[in-house]
Design a protein around this motif. Structure first.
Motif: not given
Length: 131
Positions: A68-94
């Motif tokens: 359901a999140l495909v197409g939505k936007k978030g913000v990188a929380q730390g560098d994604l090199a190439p993996e990390g975490y992003i924040r979408i609203n109040l949730e953290l996602w790998r």
């Protein structure tokens, strides 16, 4: 399940209630039996006539979870090199960067490209991505 069958299954409870009311009204001689039957047939025909207008509401596949999140936007929380975490609203996602070797810097706005299980694949929307 075909769309028409899905639509008809949702109409069955209303038809059952309409039939019980029609039989009750005819049984207690509040209305003639032919009027009760005509009312019930009218209810069924009305639902069948509205099907072309309502079909699209029954066709849409519902997406759950990370799909359901495909197409939505978030913000990188730390560098994604190439993996990390992003924040979408109040949730953290790998998440992982879409391109191999791409580093998305912390704070960069990202867009979800696809979901692979519980991991999201993202690409940078704004500045801050480097190769």
């Amino acid at each position: 399940m075909p769309t028409l069958l899905r639509y008809l299954f949702f109409q069955i409870p209303g038809w059952a209630i309409g039939a019980v009311i029609a039989v009750g009204l005819a049984h207690w001689a509040i209305i003639p039996s032919w009027v009760a039957l005509l009312g019930f047939v009218g209810l069924v025909l009305k639902d069948l006539a509205f099907y072309p207008l309502l079909r699209s509401a029954y066709e849409r596949p519902v997406k759950f979870g990370s799909e359901a999140l495909v197409g939505k936007k978030g913000v990188a929380q730390g560098d994604l090199a190439p993996e990390g975490y992003i924040r979408i609203n109040l949730e953290l996602w790998r998440a992982a960067a879409d391109s191999n070797g791409e580093v998305i810097v912390s704070g960069t706005e990202v867009e979800i490209v696809r979901a692979e299980g519980m991991k999201l694949v993202v690409r940078a929307v704004g500045r801050g991505s480097t190769l």
